[in-house]
Write a protein that holds these residues in place. Structure first.
Motif, PDB file in Angstrom:
ATOM      1  N   UNK A 152      74.494 -39.404 -81.067  1.00  0.00           N
ATOM      2  CA  UNK A 152      74.491 -40.846 -80.813  1.00  0.00           C
ATOM      3  C   UNK A 152      75.882 -41.306 -80.397  1.00  0.00           C
ATOM      4  N   UNK A 153      76.897 -40.790 -81.077  1.00  0.00           N
ATOM      5  CA  UNK A 153      78.273 -41.164 -80.768  1.00  0.00           C
ATOM      6  C   UNK A 153      78.628 -40.775 -79.329  1.00  0.00           C
ATOM      7  N   UNK A 154      78.298 -39.533 -78.958  1.00  0.00           N
ATOM      8  CA  UNK A 154      78.646 -39.052 -77.624  1.00  0.00           C
ATOM      9  C   UNK A 154      77.906 -39.837 -76.555  1.00  0.00           C
ATOM     10  N   UNK A 155      76.615 -40.120 -76.834  1.00  0.00           N
ATOM     11  CA  UNK A 155      75.844 -40.890 -75.843  1.00  0.00           C
ATOM     12  C   UNK A 155      76.475 -42.261 -75.646  1.00  0.00           C
ATOM     13  N   UNK A 156      76.804 -42.907 -76.772  1.00  0.00           N
ATOM     14  CA  UNK A 156      77.329 -44.269 -76.621  1.00  0.00           C
ATOM     15  C   UNK A 156      78.678 -44.268 -75.916  1.00  0.00           C
ATOM     16  N   UNK A 157      79.489 -43.220 -76.139  1.00  0.00           N
ATOM     17  CA  UNK A 157      80.792 -43.178 -75.461  1.00  0.00           C
ATOM     18  C   UNK A 157      80.660 -42.750 -74.001  1.00  0.00           C
ATOM     19  N   UNK A 158      80.102 -41.531 -73.809  1.00  0.00           N
ATOM     20  CA  UNK A 158      80.148 -40.926 -72.477  1.00  0.00           C
ATOM     21  C   UNK A 158      79.100 -41.480 -71.519  1.00  0.00           C
ATOM     22  N   UNK A 161      79.221 -46.259 -72.524  1.00  0.00           N
ATOM     23  CA  UNK A 161      80.491 -46.971 -72.387  1.00  0.00           C
ATOM     24  C   UNK A 161      81.205 -46.596 -71.091  1.00  0.00           C
ATOM     25  N   UNK A 162      81.374 -45.297 -70.866  1.00  0.00           N
ATOM     26  CA  UNK A 162      82.125 -44.863 -69.675  1.00  0.00           C
ATOM     27  C   UNK A 162      81.232 -44.497 -68.495  1.00  0.00           C
ATOM     28  N   UNK A 163      79.933 -44.345 -68.778  1.00  0.00           N
ATOM     29  CA  UNK A 163      78.971 -44.035 -67.731  1.00  0.00           C
ATOM     30  C   UNK A 163      79.341 -42.775 -66.942  1.00  0.00           C
ATOM     31  N   UNK A 164      79.766 -41.746 -67.665  1.00  0.00           N
ATOM     32  CA  UNK A 164      80.152 -40.495 -67.018  1.00  0.00           C
ATOM     33  C   UNK A 164      78.985 -39.535 -66.902  1.00  0.00           C
TER      34      UNK A 164
END
Lengths: 317, 538
Positions: A152-158, A161-164
């Protein structure tokens, strides 16, 4: 070499026994469902016509041993029965889910081994130094984070949030390899904990081996530090690590339910979750047999490898 | 002559203790330099210093110069430097690879093979290449030692440090080791021998350094030292060794350190001797009878014993070289080795083959004292409790009574209560060995099997132990002792001897008779002084 062959053969026979036991157990557990299995299966729609249909589909009117023989005979031919929900053969469910899971597992393993070996050996070579302390602290920290939380953390960040990277594998049709970006996050999440546990095991085994009189003897005669680490100390650390690796491979192949659910990957884990939700008993039975057989095989291989690196143990089986 | 390795004025201090003080040593090519002294005298510290190795955190002063080819090391337990997870030749191959590194690539494989074969041959492992494919645990102790020696030879070491190369070996094997080391020195290698095996030192050494509490008390050419010792410590050492007729049989360490502290050195009269009975064959019913015993390990038969009786009140010594089946016999009796046919009768009733099938009374009646006493104790439990537990478990004694009895027996063995209330780790090997014996006795056994219980002990502890066993036999006429040993002085305690080799009884009878008319090389070595004097000389 001969002794190793004999061990492998003994272990293989045991593996066959274990497989038979898995098949029996799966059948027995299905039998043990309370009341009439058909009623239980019908679940939310206790419509007499449906119950009768299920009864007939499962041949519940016939004695248990006949059904077991039928089912086991079918297994031998690769026939796992048909789904109660869709009427499609169970094998088509499995083969559909197997591809993505296998790709995920293979990729994870391919990265897991060099990473864990490298980190473990690096930490052991610098035991007590800041590199070792950093690696040890990181591996312990990451190991403590459960997959779903990290996912969940990685999804929300990458992804958000950053749309990478894409947040899920939704939309990838066919092979996951066609869309490598969709694989990055799932593989990172899958890797996180196994890398930590394996690296820590290797570090511990290596430190013990590097401290041993035989490592000192090799150093005395001018053998280089790198060679001592990889050729003389590492074999000592391999045996415990390989058992841990087998557990990881089991876990990867038998459908990593949380990760597949989180990233919506159509693998075996997803098939399993759907089958449970729909009470599709033949599919569940088929999955259980496949998972059981895979577990037996992977552990068999691990035992043979571990035996090779601990030649003194009489038998690990 | 130019020294290959040299230490001068070495002083090593670790953990507040002075390990070695002012030791100087020159290892000359082709010569054997022996460091002699009791454990704790600084032999090993000095030997390791030659390798450039010191205890962690040690403060070192002095000068050290070593050979260009490095210094090889053959430790007391050669298995410890062989990697159990790799084939026996793994390190040898690596060393050989270093030696051929300067050659052009195509020539390497051939040169590597030649170097390997040469080193194996020099280490007296002529068909060694096949051995290299095995795992270390599949080699015998002698093969392991030769393999480790081959590592040093292959590395081109100018000097080799051999640490207690004969400890725990039987007489014949010790001779072979002495031969092998003499051959190494004959190749022009400087050999530094750390040993308390005086005969080995006499047979090989050119130079001798006597160490005592970290200092060299005397040094000089071996012949001068033997004939005109100057230091009282040396005289003590040689005097004790000459006690049994002034000859040079293999003697265990006479502990000059402890002897120097004690006002009166043990005289011959203090040593336990067999009771001078003529009727050793006569009295005492057979407590344990062995009939048609054939024991196997896998497919190989390791022991054949048509008939052997152990009688009440007697001490039977089973002697033989390593691998002769002595321990297998003991393990069959104790129910630890089940793979055998034949009958074991305890007081006329058959004894089940397996420990698990034996009743509590039967378990109590046959007790076994293991060679490795440390492994025979649980590390996390005080020794006293473990000793007393035997009486509780096997005889149903209550705890308080068992503890009282344990304290009495342990005290008789020279272990005071404050010592035995500690954990096993706080006791020395010798102390644990005595505690293990006490534990066996607390079961009130009819047959006590003692497997090499004196092999790791210094002379004084061994004599105490043997005297105690003798006294115990006199007190308790129902007890029978079965001593498994390769040590002559331990065997000398016995009333009867059975000589085993290759799993067969070669000779059995009253001890005096067997030793007078030895029918086997091993018995001759055991009994004969003349034979041992002809031991390899340099």
């Amino acid at each position: 070499m001969n002794a190793l062959g004999a061990f492998a053969l003994r272990r293989l026979l045991l593996g066959l026994g274990q497989t038979a036991a898995v098949v029996l157990l799966v059948f027995a557990l299905t039998e043990a469902l309370p009341g009439d299995a058909a009623v239980a299966l019908a679940g939310d729609q206790p419509d007499p016509a449906r119950i009768a249909a299920i009864r007939e589909a499962m041949h519940l009117d016939r004695p248990a041993h006949e059904r077991l023989l039928d089912w086991a005979g079918g297994l031998l031919h690769g026939d796992l029965g048909t789904s109660l929900v869709s009427g499609r053969p169970v094998t088509s469910y499995l083969s559909g889910g197997f591809g993505p899971t296998l790709q995920l597992a293979a990729l994870t393993l391919a990265l897991l081994l060099p990473l864990a070996l490298g980190l473990g050996v690096l930490a052991a070579a610098r035991a007590g130094g800041w590199v070792d302390r950093l690696v040890s602290a990181l591996t312990l920290g990451v190991y403590a984070v459960p997959e779903f939380a990290l996912g969940v953390l990685l999804i929300s960040l990458f992804a958000l949030h950053w749309d990478l990277l894409p947040p899920t594998a939704v939309g990838t049709s066919g092979s996951l390899l066609d869309d490598p970006a969709a694989l990055v996050l799932p593989v990172v999440v899958l890797l996180s904990r196994p890398v930590c546990s394996l690296a820590r095991l290797i570090r511990a085994g290596m430190i013990e081996a590097l401290d041993s009189p035989y490592a000192a003897q090799a150093a005395r005669y001018g053998v280089s530090g790198t060679r001592i680490r990889w050729a003389h100390a590492l074999p000592h650390a391999v045996a415990p690590a390989v058992q841990q690796l087998a557990r990881t491979v089991d876990w990867l192949l038998c459908g990593v339910i949380v990760v597949e659910a989180l990233f919506v990957i159509p693998g075996l884990g997803t098939v399993l979750v759907a089958a449970v939700a729909e009470r599709d008993l033949p599919v569940l039975q088929g999955l259980a047999v496949v998972f059981g057989v895979l577990t037996v095989l992977v552990n068999l291989a691990a035992d043979v490898v571990a035996h090779r690196f601990t030649p003194r143990t009489e038998a690990a089986a | 002559m130019e020294a290959v390795a040299e230490i001068s004025e070495l002083r090593v201090e670790a953990g507040g203790r002075l390990l070695v003080d002012g030791v100087s040593l020159r290892a000359l090519p082709g010569r054997v330099t022996a460091l002699v002294g009791p454990s704790g005298s600084g032999k090993t510290t000095t030997g390791r210093a030659l390798l450039g190795e010191f205890p962690p955190g040690a403060r070192v002063t002095g000068r050290l110069r070593t050979a260009p080819g490095g210094v090889g090391y053959v430790p007391q337990d050669p298995a410890s430097v062989l990697n159990p997870a790799r084939r026996a030749g793994a390190l040898l191959h690596d060393i050989a690879r270093l030696r051929v590194r300067h050659l052009p690539r195509p020539a390497r494989a051939e040169a590597l093979r030649r170097h390997l074969e040469e080193a194996l041959e020099q280490a007296q492992l002529p068909d060694g290449t096949a051995l290299l494919r095995r795992y270390p645990h599949q080699l015998s102790g002698g093969q392991q030692q030769r393999l480790v020696l081959a590592q040093a030879l292959l590395a081109g070491a100018g000097a080799v440090v051999a640490d207690e190369p004969t400890t725990g070996l039987d007489v014949l094997t010790r001779r072979a080791v002495a031969d092998r080391l003499a051959a190494v020195a004959a190749q022009g290698i400087a050999l530094v021998l750390l040993s308390h095996d005086l005969e080995l030192v006499r047979a090989l050494a050119d130079e001798v350094l006597i160490l005592h509490q970290g200092r060299v008390v005397e040094s000089g050419p071996a012949p001068r030292l033997w004939t005109a010792p100057r230091s009282p410590v040396t005289r003590q050492l040689l005097g004790t060794a000459g006690e049994k007729g002034g000859d040079t049989s293999y003697e265990p360490e006479p502990e000059p350190g402890t002897a120097a502290v004690r006002p009166a050195p043990p005289a011959t009269g203090d040593r336990p001797t067999p009771r001078g009975r003529l009727d050793v064959e006569g009295p005492g019913p057979a407590v344990l009878s062995i009939r048609e015993l054939v024991a196997r390990h896998g497919r190989t038969t390791s022991l054949r014993m048509p008939e052997l009786d152990v009688r009440a009140g007697e001490c039977l010594a089973v002697v033989g070289p390593s691998g002769s089946g002595k321990t297998t016999l003991g393990r069959c009796l104790a129910g630890l080795h089940r793979d055998h046919t034949g009958r074991l009768l305890l007081g006329g009733t058959p004894l089940p083959r397996s420990l698990r099938r034996r009743s509590t009374a039967q378990l109590a009646q046959v007790q076994y004292v293991f060679q490795d006493a440390r492994a025979a104790f649980v590390a996390t439990w005080p020794v006293l409790d473990q000793v007393a537990r035997t009486a509780v478990r096997l005889r149903g004694a209550d705890r308080a009574a068992a503890t009282r009895e344990a304290l009495t027996v342990l005290a008789a063995l020279g272990l005071p209560p404050e010592t035995v209330r500690r954990l096993p780790a706080a006791l020395s090997g010798g102390e644990l060995q005595r505690a293990a014996l006490a534990r066996g006795l607390l079961a009130h056994p009819r047959v006590l099997v003692c497997d090499e219980i004196t092999s790791g002990l210094d002379r004084a502890s061994r004599d105490t132990l043997l005297a105690f066993l003798r006294a115990r036999l006199d007190q308790d006429p129902g007890l029978a002792l079965l001593l498994i040993t390769h040590d002559r002085d331990t065997a000398a305690l016995a009333d009867r001897l059975a000589v085993l080799d290759d799993g067969e009884i070669l000779q059995q009878g009253p001890a005096a008779e067997v030793l007078d008319r030895p029918a086997h090389a091993f018995t001759r070595a055991l009994a004969g002084r003349a034979a041992s004097r002809a031991a390899p000389a340099g």
